[in-house]
Design a protein around this motif. Structure first.
Motif, PDB file in Angstrom:
ATOM      1  N   GLY A 251      87.968  20.133  93.688  1.00  0.00           N
ATOM      2  CA  GLY A 251      87.177  20.809  92.674  1.00  0.00           C
ATOM      3  C   GLY A 251      87.007  19.989  91.405  1.00  0.00           C
ATOM      4  N   THR A 252      86.557  20.669  90.359  1.00  0.00           N
ATOM      5  CA  THR A 252      86.302  20.015  89.066  1.00  0.00           C
ATOM      6  C   THR A 252      87.063  20.752  87.970  1.00  0.00           C
ATOM      7  N   PRO A 253      88.348  20.462  87.826  1.00  0.00           N
ATOM      8  CA  PRO A 253      89.158  21.163  86.824  1.00  0.00           C
ATOM      9  C   PRO A 253      88.692  20.847  85.411  1.00  0.00           C
ATOM     10  N   ASP A 254      88.931  21.796  84.496  1.00  0.00           N
ATOM     11  CA  ASP A 254      88.570  21.533  83.112  1.00  0.00           C
ATOM     12  C   ASP A 254      89.575  20.562  82.493  1.00  0.00           C
ATOM     13  N   ALA A 255      89.263  20.112  81.281  1.00  0.00           N
ATOM     14  CA  ALA A 255      90.079  19.084  80.641  1.00  0.00           C
ATOM     15  C   ALA A 255      91.512  19.557  80.412  1.00  0.00           C
ATOM     16  N   VAL A 256      91.693  20.840  80.074  1.00  0.00           N
ATOM     17  CA  VAL A 256      93.048  21.352  79.821  1.00  0.00           C
ATOM     18  C   VAL A 256      93.894  21.284  81.083  1.00  0.00           C
ATOM     19  N   THR A 257      93.321  21.696  82.207  1.00  0.00           N
ATOM     20  CA  THR A 257      94.052  21.666  83.476  1.00  0.00           C
ATOM     21  C   THR A 257      94.433  20.236  83.841  1.00  0.00           C
ATOM     22  N   MET A 258      93.472  19.311  83.702  1.00  0.00           N
ATOM     23  CA  MET A 258      93.770  17.904  83.998  1.00  0.00           C
ATOM     24  C   MET A 258      94.818  17.345  83.044  1.00  0.00           C
TER      25      MET A 258
ATOM     26  N   SER B 201      93.059  20.692  54.924  1.00  0.00           N
ATOM     27  CA  SER B 201      94.070  20.092  54.039  1.00  0.00           C
ATOM     28  C   SER B 201      95.450  20.274  54.651  1.00  0.00           C
ATOM     29  N   VAL B 202      95.683  19.578  55.730  1.00  0.00           N
ATOM     30  CA  VAL B 202      96.953  19.672  56.444  1.00  0.00           C
ATOM     31  C   VAL B 202      97.547  18.275  56.516  1.00  0.00           C
ATOM     32  N   PRO B 203      98.818  18.142  56.912  1.00  0.00           N
ATOM     33  CA  PRO B 203      99.423  16.809  57.008  1.00  0.00           C
ATOM     34  C   PRO B 203      98.603  15.872  57.888  1.00  0.00           C
ATOM     35  N   ALA B 204      98.574  14.604  57.498  1.00  0.00           N
ATOM     36  CA  ALA B 204      97.765  13.607  58.216  1.00  0.00           C
ATOM     37  C   ALA B 204      98.400  13.279  59.564  1.00  0.00           C
ATOM     38  N   VAL B 205      97.758  13.738  60.625  1.00  0.00           N
ATOM     39  CA  VAL B 205      98.176  13.417  61.986  1.00  0.00           C
ATOM     40  C   VAL B 205      96.918  13.129  62.802  1.00  0.00           C
ATOM     41  N   ASN B 206      97.093  12.484  63.926  1.00  0.00           N
ATOM     42  CA  ASN B 206      95.973  12.226  64.830  1.00  0.00           C
ATOM     43  C   ASN B 206      95.698  13.482  65.639  1.00  0.00           C
ATOM     44  N   ILE B 207      94.618  14.175  65.299  1.00  0.00           N
ATOM     45  CA  ILE B 207      94.237  15.411  65.976  1.00  0.00           C
ATOM     46  C   ILE B 207      93.241  15.083  67.071  1.00  0.00           C
ATOM     47  N   ALA B 208      93.410  15.671  68.244  1.00  0.00           N
ATOM     48  CA  ALA B 208      92.484  15.432  69.353  1.00  0.00           C
ATOM     49  C   ALA B 208      92.275  16.714  70.134  1.00  0.00           C
ATOM     50  N   SER B 209      91.070  16.871  70.666  1.00  0.00           N
ATOM     51  CA  SER B 209      90.795  17.961  71.597  1.00  0.00           C
ATOM     52  C   SER B 209      91.374  17.589  72.950  1.00  0.00           C
ATOM     53  N   PRO B 210      91.497  18.552  73.881  1.00  0.00           N
ATOM     54  CA  PRO B 210      91.978  18.190  75.223  1.00  0.00           C
ATOM     55  C   PRO B 210      91.150  17.084  75.872  1.00  0.00           C
ATOM     56  N   LYS B 211      89.825  17.109  75.712  1.00  0.00           N
ATOM     57  CA  LYS B 211      88.987  16.047  76.283  1.00  0.00           C
ATOM     58  C   LYS B 211      89.294  14.699  75.660  1.00  0.00           C
ATOM     59  N   GLN B 212      89.415  14.677  74.339  1.00  0.00           N
ATOM     60  CA  GLN B 212      89.712  13.417  73.660  1.00  0.00           C
ATOM     61  C   GLN B 212      91.094  12.900  74.043  1.00  0.00           C
ATOM     62  N   ALA B 213      92.063  13.808  74.141  1.00  0.00           N
ATOM     63  CA  ALA B 213      93.413  13.400  74.519  1.00  0.00           C
ATOM     64  C   ALA B 213      93.443  12.825  75.930  1.00  0.00           C
ATOM     65  N   LEU B 214      92.711  13.453  76.839  1.00  0.00           N
ATOM     66  CA  LEU B 214      92.670  12.973  78.219  1.00  0.00           C
ATOM     67  C   LEU B 214      92.066  11.575  78.283  1.00  0.00           C
ATOM     68  N   ALA B 215      91.011  11.338  77.503  1.00  0.00           N
ATOM     69  CA  ALA B 215      90.390  10.017  77.480  1.00  0.00           C
ATOM     70  C   ALA B 215      91.342   8.974  76.903  1.00  0.00           C
ATOM     71  N   LEU B 216      92.093   9.333  75.863  1.00  0.00           N
ATOM     72  CA  LEU B 216      93.055   8.399  75.279  1.00  0.00           C
ATOM     73  C   LEU B 216      94.197   8.092  76.237  1.00  0.00           C
ATOM     74  N   ILE B 217      94.662   9.122  76.946  1.00  0.00           N
ATOM     75  CA  ILE B 217      95.719   8.908  77.934  1.00  0.00           C
ATOM     76  C   ILE B 217      95.197   8.032  79.069  1.00  0.00           C
ATOM     77  N   GLY B 218      93.952   8.291  79.491  1.00  0.00           N
ATOM     78  CA  GLY B 218      93.360   7.454  80.526  1.00  0.00           C
ATOM     79  C   GLY B 218      93.302   6.009  80.091  1.00  0.00           C
ATOM     80  N   LEU B 219      92.903   5.758  78.840  1.00  0.00           N
ATOM     81  CA  LEU B 219      92.848   4.389  78.313  1.00  0.00           C
ATOM     82  C   LEU B 219      94.240   3.773  78.278  1.00  0.00           C
ATOM     83  N   LEU B 220      95.214   4.517  77.786  1.00  0.00           N
ATOM     84  CA  LEU B 220      96.593   4.020  77.727  1.00  0.00           C
ATOM     85  C   LEU B 220      97.079   3.582  79.100  1.00  0.00           C
TER      86      LEU B 220
END
Length: 419
Positions: free
Chosen positions: A3-10, A117-136
């Motif tokens: 199937g084609t799972p959504d980004a959160v599932t993957m 106005s929250v502490p400076a951290v690298n914020i990512a959506s599930p799609k963005q996080a998956l792409a970064l993990i894939g790159l890593l």
């Protein structure tokens, strides 16, 4: 794996990878090896303690200054979040900051906007996080499918399958070209079609290297490596356009000398138009394909002339390497970019009389745009005119197997961060 799972599932599957240290902060945290538990605020101190729990250990940390962080909740409330949602968002970013998380993953639009106005951290959506993990993982030569099973692949297998996913029309086109070669037609038709896929697969490898270099500290060596990969990516993309023109010439039966076959040559396009008007129309002036080809071709041509140079820019997050555009055709490039999304979306900056490109942003726009243009050209090429073509090829699509099926295409695009 089906199937084609959504980004959160993957993402949940990939967070099990041994290269990652995933910590959950949600009500659905039981499937994670580590999770955060917020404790009650200390009444006399401006701090809220929290614990990071794992199977074998527990560490105590604290959010400070806590009362200052609570003031940010009103920002989220003003944007329509409930009190609980805004509070959870502030606590998430605060915990991420306190533990030094490389990435904080959320679906909260307020945090993802970068305006909170929250502490400076690298914020990512599930799609963005998956792409970064894939790159890593790809940068570590770990080409893996994770789901119900964990299946290793080769680098070339990943790149080739992704290239085919980006060019769905190439299944019919490539089969027809090989059928023509095997039936006694042009001896190079099949090889030309195959080389198009190869070129796109190589651009994916070069794109990964550009992203990897972007994350590294700025040095002269890193800058030169980035420019070299940027050069070769443009060369590979233009080569892919060139071979599709050659296949089109063979399909139209034109017999043009290969030196004169190119999508930007008006005389050759006129010959194509007499046989395949819908194909020729794709490269009319100011069409998306024409604009993408203009950008690729003019930037690629710098290898014959002055060459692309690097420029270092100091940012609050560190020194950033950009590609400096000092070419005679700069106005043509900028005009074409404005037609296909606007130069700012492509990471182009014009300041102090200089035009520069953020290479990683640029290639993330270029590859989808170029492969869409290529797929359109491939789809409209009249391969049905080739000898050896059979009617059943009209329905030629990707096989429904592990490497090229719909599920694999979906997963690969998410892992590469491609639309």
């Amino acid at each position: 794996m089906e199937g084609t799972p959504d980004a959160v599932t993957m993402l949940r599957s990939y967070l099990r990878h041994k290269a990652l240290d995933a910590i959950a902060m949600s009500v659905e945290s039981d499937s994670f090896k580590k999770k955060v538990v917020l404790d009650a605020p200390y009444p006399d101190e401006d701090m809220r303690p929290f614990r990071v729990l794992s199977k074998d250990a527990e560490s105590l940390r604290g959010i400070w200054p806590y009362r200052q962080r609570l003031k940010y909740v009103s920002e989220g409330r003003a944007l329509g979040l409930s009190e609980e949602q805004a509070h959870d968002a502030v606590m998430l970013s605060s915990v991420g900051s306190e533990i030094g998380a490389d990435l904080v993953v959320t679906d909260c639009d307020w945090l993802l906007s970068g305006k909170a106005s929250v502490p400076a951290v690298n914020i990512a959506s599930p799609k963005q996080a998956l792409a970064l993990i894939g790159l890593l993982l790809r940068c570590r030569d770990d080409f893996v499918f994770m789901g119900g099973l964990t299946i290793k692949s080769s680098a070339w297998g990943f790149q080739w399958a992704t290239a085919r996913a980006l060019l769905p029309s190439a299944w019919r086109w490539m089969s027809a070209a090989y059928a023509h070669t095997f039936s006694g037609g042009s001896t190079v038709a099949g090889a030309l079609a195959g080389s198009c896929i190869t070129r796109i697969a190589r651009t994916l490898k070069l794109r990964d290297e550009i992203h990897r270099l972007t994350y590294l500290p700025h040095t002269g060596t890193r800058q030169d490596d980035l420019l070299a990969n940027f050069d070769w990516l443009l060369v590979s993309l233009v080569a892919a356009f060139d071979v599709t023109a050659r296949v089109a010439d063979i399909s139209c039966g034109l017999g043009t000398r290969k030196q004169n076959v190119a999508w930007q040559r008006a005389d050759w396009i006129k010959s194509v138009q007499s046989v395949a008007p819908s194909l020729a129309a794709l490269v009319d002036r100011d069409t998306p394909a024409s604009d993408v080809l203009t950008v690729c071709r003019l930037l690629r041509n710098t290898i014959h002339n002055e060459g692309l140079q690097g420029a270092a820019y100091s940012q609050t997050s560190g020194t950033e390497t950009r590609v400096l555009l000092e070419i005679d055709e700069i106005n043509e490039v900028l005009e074409a970019l404005e037609n296909i999304g606007g130069s700012s979306a492509w990471g182009v900056h014009t300041e102090r009389g200089m035009t520069t490109i953020e290479a990683d942003v640029f290639v993330d726009q270029l590859i989808p745009a170029a492969t869409q243009a290529l797929d359109d050209l491939i789809r409209e090429t009249p391969v049905q005119r080739l000898s050896g073509y059979k009617p059943e090829l009209d329905n030629q699509t990707a096989p429904d197997d592990f490497h090229f099926g719909r599920g694999a295409q979906h997963r690969l695009k998410l892992l590469y961060g491609l639309p």
